[in-house]
Write a protein that holds these residues in place. Sequence first.
Motif: not given
Length: 745
Positions: A379-397
């Motif tokens: 469960n803990i390992s999956f929470s890391r998985e879905i957390a990664k997928k939820s992150i939004v990169l808004l800018k990366n100049e």
Amino acid sequence: MKRYFFKNLCLLFFITAQVIFCTAQTKSIDQKVDSVLKLMTLDEKIGQMNQYNGDWQATGPITKDGDKQTQIREGKIGSMLNVTGVDHTRTLQEIAMQSRLKIPLLFGQDVIHGYRTTFPLPLAEAASWDLQAIEKSARIAATEAAAAGVHWTFAPMVDIARDPRWGRVMEGAGEDTYLGSLIATARVKGFQGKGLGNTDAVMACAKHFAAYGAAVGGRDYNSVDMSLRQLYEVYLPPFKAAADAGAATFMNSFNDLNGIPATANKLLQRDILKGQWNFKGFVVSDWGSVGEMINHGYAKNNYEAAMLAANAGSDMDMESRSYIKNLNTLVKEGKVKTAVIDEAVKRILKKKFEMGLFSDPYKFCNEEREKQQWNNADNISFSREIAKKSIVLLKNEHQLLPLSKQTKNIAMIGPLVKAVRDNLGFWSYSWPDDTARIVTLWNGVQNKLNNTSNLLYAKGCNINDNNKDGFDEAIAVAKQADVVVLSVGEAPDMTGEAKSRSNLHLPGVQEDLIKAIMATGKPVVVLISAGRPLVFNWTADNVPAIVYTWWLGTQAGNAIADVLFGDYNPSGRLPISFPRTEGQVPVYYNHYNTGRPAKNDSDVNYVSAYTDLVNSPRFAFGYGLSFTKFDYSTIKLSKTKLTATDKLEASVIVTNAGNYDGEEVVQLYIRDMFGSVVRPVKELKGFQKIFLQKGASKEVKFIISTNDLKFYNNELKYDWEAGDFQIMIGSNAMQLQKAAVEWAK
Ligand code: GLC
């Protein structure tokens, strides 16, 4: 031929047997409900419609009155909320078994985004656009909660929200009805798993019925007034999706809707939910909302409130005590028919039977199962998985991200670098070992770099005050570094219930801190943690790399570090538009065109625009960057002229033209150019989250039928209309390839 006939005969026999058995089974639950109902006194029936808060924690204004254990023993309470743990639930269930009819209690709890393991906020999970992951997150939450004696979660919250001033925007799936409906389905399936009665399934509760997210001014609990057409078009579909997915219960909302409080709104609860949608579960009020109809000015007293709510289809009264104190008199005086009571009680008892509580009231009181789920590594390992997928990169100049793991000196600055419980966000649970279990940003970066880099730290400032005393230290630390990671945002209790804000800017002096650090000339990455869209224009204009990290739960720090150092290529896409300023709210992508649409962002010449602000949002619905670059071909259409029975194939070739493997959310929008009512400039009608290795291409195809063109016309008829349509496919609501088609009846 004979063999074939015999085979079919067996099949027919088997199906018939199944139908008889299932009907018998279903009939037996209905029969059992009727048989219990026949034994019940009026007071015992009313007791089933009464829900109290446990004495361990509260999620609303509590009333200290009477001894709840005695009231349970007397059959005056049918359900408790905020009672968790096998020990507590067993204790109270044992008392319920001392009541005359031994009707088991239902234990309800706000398991909104995790129980023992905390997942990203629901709005953050929505940013993953990964329905399987969202369903799995709810599945795990249900498993952990059920192991702790919980029968029923007050989730999913499926309120469409277009106003980020509303604090509960964190709790839903954002602004879009199509995405919100799919996520509602995924969450209900996740919570209820293989069905009620399984010891890892909890009853879902679609809330808050209805249109709570449209509160005027984004002010929580405020009034809602809208056309029935908008109600049907925008706010009801996610509830319908939840009902169709089998949600066991609904919760009504605090708001009045078109002048009638939802708690006593017959249109919502009887005509639509129990009538048109044939909903067989039960409706619980929100905390005290029955009694709050006095404040609404809709009921003179609790006696009237109880009458209005019960007659309108509210089956259970959470915490207002209106039912337990007034329904007996109301029935005796003929103001509420016995049939109304019986219907509510049957709905409640049916769920208790389906949960298996009559046959085994202690079914969910299993110490062994509770232990198993207490620190479940998967469960803990999956929470890391879905957390990664939820992150939004808004800018990366200049491709500042991902950072090299060989970076020598990294300065971690800001009030949230070492924040612990904050990472869980609103509607989360505190446990004694949180400090050991929750991975902070600081921990996550340490884990990632295992001491190969020199990590420097300065808090810089607090989240929400004007104290700049920490700036000098922060600047000094930044000057020693090769790169600075700034972690800023809201406090987790700045978004959630009763947390509406008129000012959406980064709180306190955080943006001043960002300016001060930028002035050092060092490369800066800003991480923003929040439960809602915030306003941060200077940062958005001047900082080269910005990552929206919401509140990501137990594994937040590891998930963020995975993205920061390139072990995961961010794939999140915004489920809600980000305004440039509060004055622009509400700003959402599927708006109408108006008679004077602005031609572009700077057009203010007698058009629908602000003279002091461009019309486009700061970041669009569906927007999010990747470390790589995805190119789209023009749209290929199977036809450009279609008739009613035709299906349209619309496809694009998507190419990963960058240097990283990654995921793209390919989005399909449709515009109905002309209609019997005005139609949105675009509506999300499909999406596919695809993985592409660098250099690879893939054809992404959408099959479109007239079902995708339907809407509620002025007579509330749900249908499509012939005419011209625009098919749009792209990476977000503003970057789209377009093609035109004609569709005739
Ligand atoms: C709260 C919330 C509701 C929650 C309930 C029980 O006031 O509005 O979403 O489920 O009370 O905690």
